[in-house]
Design a protein around this motif. Structure first.
Motif, short mmCIF file in Angstrom:
data_model
loop_
_atom_site.label_atom_id
_atom_site.label_comp_id
_atom_site.label_asym_id
_atom_site.label_seq_id
_atom_site.Cartn_x
_atom_site.Cartn_y
_atom_site.Cartn_z
N PHE A 122 0.83 -1.21 0.00
CA PHE A 122 0.00 0.00 0.00
C PHE A 122 0.86 1.26 0.00
CE2 PHE A 122 -2.08 3.50 2.17
CZ PHE A 122 -3.26 3.61 1.45
N LEU A 123 1.97 1.24 0.76
CA LEU A 123 2.81 2.44 0.80
C LEU A 123 3.42 2.75 -0.56
CD1 LEU A 123 4.61 2.11 4.27
CD2 LEU A 123 2.62 3.49 3.66
N ARG A 124 3.68 1.72 -1.36
CA ARG A 124 4.16 1.98 -2.72
C ARG A 124 3.07 2.66 -3.56
NH1 ARG A 124 6.80 -3.08 -1.90
NH2 ARG A 124 5.07 -4.23 -2.88
N ILE A 125 1.81 2.22 -3.37
CA ILE A 125 0.69 2.88 -4.06
C ILE A 125 0.56 4.33 -3.60
CG2 ILE A 125 -1.81 2.85 -4.38
CD1 ILE A 125 -1.73 -0.18 -4.06
N TYR A 126 0.73 4.55 -2.30
CA TYR A 126 0.60 5.91 -1.76
C TYR A 126 1.72 6.82 -2.27
CZ TYR A 126 0.14 9.77 1.53
OH TYR A 126 -0.01 11.01 2.09
N GLU A 127 2.95 6.28 -2.37
CA GLU A 127 4.04 7.07 -2.92
C GLU A 127 3.75 7.47 -4.36
OE1 GLU A 127 7.49 4.69 -2.49
OE2 GLU A 127 7.58 4.89 -0.30
N GLU A 128 3.18 6.56 -5.12
CA GLU A 128 2.79 6.87 -6.50
C GLU A 128 1.73 7.97 -6.52
OE1 GLU A 128 0.55 4.55 -10.22
OE2 GLU A 128 1.27 3.44 -8.47
N PHE A 129 0.79 7.92 -5.57
CA PHE A 129 -0.27 8.93 -5.50
C PHE A 129 0.30 10.29 -5.10
CE2 PHE A 129 -3.46 11.17 -2.91
CZ PHE A 129 -4.52 11.27 -3.81
N VAL A 130 1.22 10.30 -4.14
CA VAL A 130 1.81 11.56 -3.68
C VAL A 130 2.63 12.20 -4.79
CG1 VAL A 130 3.50 12.55 -2.09
CG2 VAL A 130 1.78 10.94 -1.24
N ALA A 131 3.35 11.39 -5.56
CA ALA A 131 4.19 11.93 -6.63
C ALA A 131 3.36 12.66 -7.68
CB ALA A 131 5.01 10.80 -7.26
N ASP A 132 2.24 12.05 -8.07
CA ASP A 132 1.37 12.70 -9.06
C ASP A 132 -0.02 12.06 -8.98
OD1 ASP A 132 0.15 13.99 -11.13
OD2 ASP A 132 1.70 13.54 -12.62
N PRO A 133 -0.94 12.67 -8.23
CA PRO A 133 -2.28 12.07 -8.07
C PRO A 133 -3.00 11.87 -9.39
CG PRO A 133 -1.93 13.82 -6.47
CD PRO A 133 -0.79 13.88 -7.43
N GLU A 134 -2.73 12.73 -10.37
CA GLU A 134 -3.45 12.65 -11.63
C GLU A 134 -3.09 11.39 -12.42
OE1 GLU A 134 -5.79 14.59 -12.44
OE2 GLU A 134 -5.56 16.25 -11.03
N LYS A 135 -1.91 10.83 -12.16
CA LYS A 135 -1.47 9.66 -12.90
C LYS A 135 -2.03 8.35 -12.35
CE LYS A 135 2.85 11.49 -14.77
NZ LYS A 135 4.34 11.29 -14.86
N VAL A 136 -2.62 8.38 -11.15
CA VAL A 136 -3.19 7.15 -10.56
C VAL A 136 -4.59 6.98 -11.12
CG1 VAL A 136 -3.78 5.95 -8.43
CG2 VAL A 136 -1.81 7.50 -8.48
N LYS A 137 -4.73 6.08 -12.06
CA LYS A 137 -6.01 5.86 -12.72
C LYS A 137 -6.63 4.51 -12.36
CE LYS A 137 -5.66 9.69 -15.10
NZ LYS A 137 -6.57 10.84 -14.83
N CYS A 138 -5.85 3.61 -11.79
CA CYS A 138 -6.34 2.27 -11.46
C CYS A 138 -7.43 2.36 -10.39
CB CYS A 138 -5.19 1.40 -10.98
SG CYS A 138 -5.67 -0.27 -10.56
N ASN A 139 -8.57 1.78 -10.66
CA ASN A 139 -9.72 1.93 -9.75
C ASN A 139 -9.49 1.30 -8.39
OD1 ASN A 139 -11.76 3.46 -11.21
ND2 ASN A 139 -11.81 1.74 -12.65
N TYR A 140 -8.88 0.11 -8.35
CA TYR A 140 -8.71 -0.52 -7.04
C TYR A 140 -7.71 0.27 -6.19
CZ TYR A 140 -4.08 -2.76 -7.46
OH TYR A 140 -2.74 -3.01 -7.53
#
Length: 618
Positions: free
Chosen positions: A238-256
């Motif tokens: 989950f923390l890897r997903i959160y790091e991806e979100f923090v870096a650029d929220p607009e790039k996180v498109k995966c629904n889950y």
């Protein structure tokens, strides 16, 4: 060596300073501090001087403040004695109440007792006497018609474990005792009318990225408060997903990923003492849309999202969506084979442990939500072959195996394993005490057996997971929410064990059951207060307001037949008053009705939110 002891040491006032009653001759003449060690004080020993104390004191041998310190100690001891006396008075009152209630029953038992019969050679007991005792302890439960909502075929069912039957029994008891209850509406409680929105105005439809300060705090709170009891997510993943979100929220498109992120923000944010409702309403809108997009996916990621959503719906009492999501989650868990022994599958260690953790978290939410709604749980006990997860934290589990951990340290997962075992006991309570049959028989002995099993679980908890009570109050030295929340689970299950006896045909024999659930209800509120005082989250799969409302109604049930000046009635008045204020702060349904009925039974002063409506009630 023996005899080398300091002279009489006197504590000065409330400070940490202390001094001896008389210094030695050298220290007095030098006017230096003497530590009073005998036979030679430290000052004399340092210079090799013979330590003597020749002159007797002609003055008072006590420093300034000594009398005040004694008086302060006396006051503290008097306060402690009063508290202990109050506890003894309460116990004596309960014993007297039980004795009075059972006096007629014992006389009847003695006069109608059968003649002695020969002992059974095999078990050394009298079979006839056992049979008679079982009959005396057995009572019949007749399920009440608890269809709620509109008066047509769309009305829904809410069973006895929800507390609805108990609330109805309280109303009936008030009528029988001649207490005014015409305006006491049982359907005002337990979110019968549904779950209101977080904010009166829905958030804007456009994507609203929460601020970094908010999300960082929520992630920390989630893994500190929620994850130890409900390990639905693998923390490093989950923390890897959160790091991806923090870096650029607009790039996180995966629904889950979006669903998991915003559900974590929502759970942690909502369970805080001062939630940002506007921000949380926006988060709810985000995870709802993302979750709907993955509902038909047969994946572990979708199931993890559903489990988090179940926790959120339990916390907010959104029982409509709770039932919807739970049905899908249980079906998906069966579809993925999570109910089977995981040893049958050739997955890596991380995948296997994650499957176990997600399944048992779903099982826990299934049982507690079934108790809350008064409905059968969906996971069948006969189908379950899955093992408990290993007592190893996420950081030490990889697909290749388990990494070595530091010896002697307690794992965070130990609290989840303890909760899973308690939930198995809750499942047996629901099966035995709340079956789906319209009419069934229960016995007090069966309830005692379930309580013994629950007590055995609680006593077996390690010290770091057990909340201790001293003088009927919870210990205040807790540093985390795990031990208070496990104690909360213990007392919640304990109320469910004995609640069917209240309002049954047992009459006076139900008095011990009422005392048991009243004591448990008191402790539930004390634990809730403790969490607030320590600024810890109410991170559990129950709605806090509904739990506190039932606790207050239980205390009110206990005082209906008591004198207003009794010790027990006064204690309950103080507790109920505090519960009413807490329920009003939470804006729970039924808070107005709760204050109304409490004011009539206990004379509680109308204050806070209820003050504005005092004239309307009267």
């Amino acid at each position: 060596m023996p005899g080398i002891l300091p002279m009489k040491v006197i504590k000065v006032g409330n400070s940490a300073q202390s001094r001896i009653a008389q210094a030695c001759d050298r220290c007095r003449s030098k006017k230096i501090r003497c530590d009073g060690v005998r036979p030679t004080c430290s000052q004399c020993a340092n210079v090799g001087f013979e330590c003597r104390t020749s002159d007797k004191l002609s003055r008072r041998a006590f420093p300034r403040g000594y009398t005040e310190s004694l008086e302060e100690r006396v006051r503290a001891l008097e306060t402690e004695v009063r508290e202990l006396k109050d506890l003894l008075d309460e116990k004596d009152e309960k014993i007297d109440m039980l004795s009075a209630m059972h006096k007629g029953h014992r006389r009847l038992s003695v006069t109608s007792a059968p003649p002695p019969v020969p002992l059974d050679k095999h078990n050394n007991t009298t079979t006839i006497k056992d049979t008679q005792t079982n009959k005396e302890d057995t009572f019949r439960v007749q399920a009440s018609p608890l269809l709620l909502g509109v008066e047509n075929s769309d009305a829904y069912f809410m069973g006895a474990s929800s507390g609805r039957t108990f609330i109805t029994a309280l109303r009936r008891k008030l009528q029988e005792s001649g207490k005014p209850c015409s305006d006491f509406n049982p359907e005002a409680f337990l979110h019968v009318q549904g779950c209101p929105p977080l904010t009166p105005n829905p958030p804007e439809a456009s994507l609203r990225i929460p601020p970094r300060l908010f999300t960082d705090r929520c992630v920390n709170v989630y893994f500190q408060e929620w994850a130890p009891l409900f390990p639905a997510l693998h923390k490093p993943t989950f923390l890897r997903i959160y790091e991806e979100f923090v870096a650029d929220p607009e790039k996180v498109k995966c629904n889950y990923k979006l669903a998991q992120l915003y559900l974590v923000f929502s759970l942690a944010g909502l369970s805080s003492s001062a939630p940002d409702l506007d921000q949380l309403a926006s988060c709810e809108r985000q995870w709802t849309a993302s979750l709907e997009a993955v509902l038909l996916e047969n994946t572990m990621n979708a199931l993890q999202c559903l489990v988090l959503a179940l926790l959120y719906c339990s916390l907010t009492a959104d029982y409509r969506r709770l039932q919807h999501y739970k049905a899908i989650a249980v079906g998906l868990a069966y579809r993925l084979g999570l109910h089977q022994s995981q040893k049958r599958f050739s997955f890596g260690a991380l995948t296997l442990e994650t499957r176990k953790k997600v399944f048992w978290t779903l099982y826990t939410v299934d049982c507690f939500s079934a108790a809350t709604l008064g409905l059968p749980k969906l996971l069948r006990e006969d189908d379950l072959q899955v093992e408990y997860p290993s007592d190893t934290d996420d950081e030490y589990v990889t697909e290749k195996g388990f990494q070595p951990t530091l010896p002697g340290e307690h794992t965070r997962l130990s609290s989840a394993l303890a909760l899973f075992r308690a939930t198995r006991i809750l499942a047996r309570v629901l099966e035995k005490n709340y079956p789906s049959a319209t009419t069934y028989d229960l016995s007090l002995q069966q309830m005692v057996n379930l309580e013994s099993e629950l007590d055995g679980w609680y006593e077996a908890l390690p010290a770091h997971l057990k909340l201790r009570f001293a003088q009927d109050k919870p210990s205040t030295d807790v540093t985390g929410s795990r031990s208070p929340l496990l104690a909360l689970a213990y007392y919640y299950i304990r109320t469910l064990i004995y609640r069917p006896a209240i309002g049954s045909g047992l009459g006076s024999r139900a008095a011990p059951a009422l005392m048991s659930i009243a004591e448990s209800s008191k402790h539930l509120f004390q634990i809730s207060e403790l969490l607030e005082e320590r600024n810890l989250s109410f991170s559990f799969c129950l709605n806090k307001g509904d739990m506190l409302s039932i606790s207050a109604l239980t205390l009110l049930f206990q005082v209906v037949d008591l004198k207003s000046d009794s010790k027990l009635a006064r204690d309950n008045q103080r507790l109920v008053n505090s519960v009413v204020r807490a329920v009003e702060r939470l804006r729970s349904p039924g808070c107005v009705d709760l204050r109304r009925i409490a004011s009539k039974l206990l004379g509680i002063q109308v204050a806070g939110i209820g003050a504005a409506k005092k004239e309307k009630w009267e």
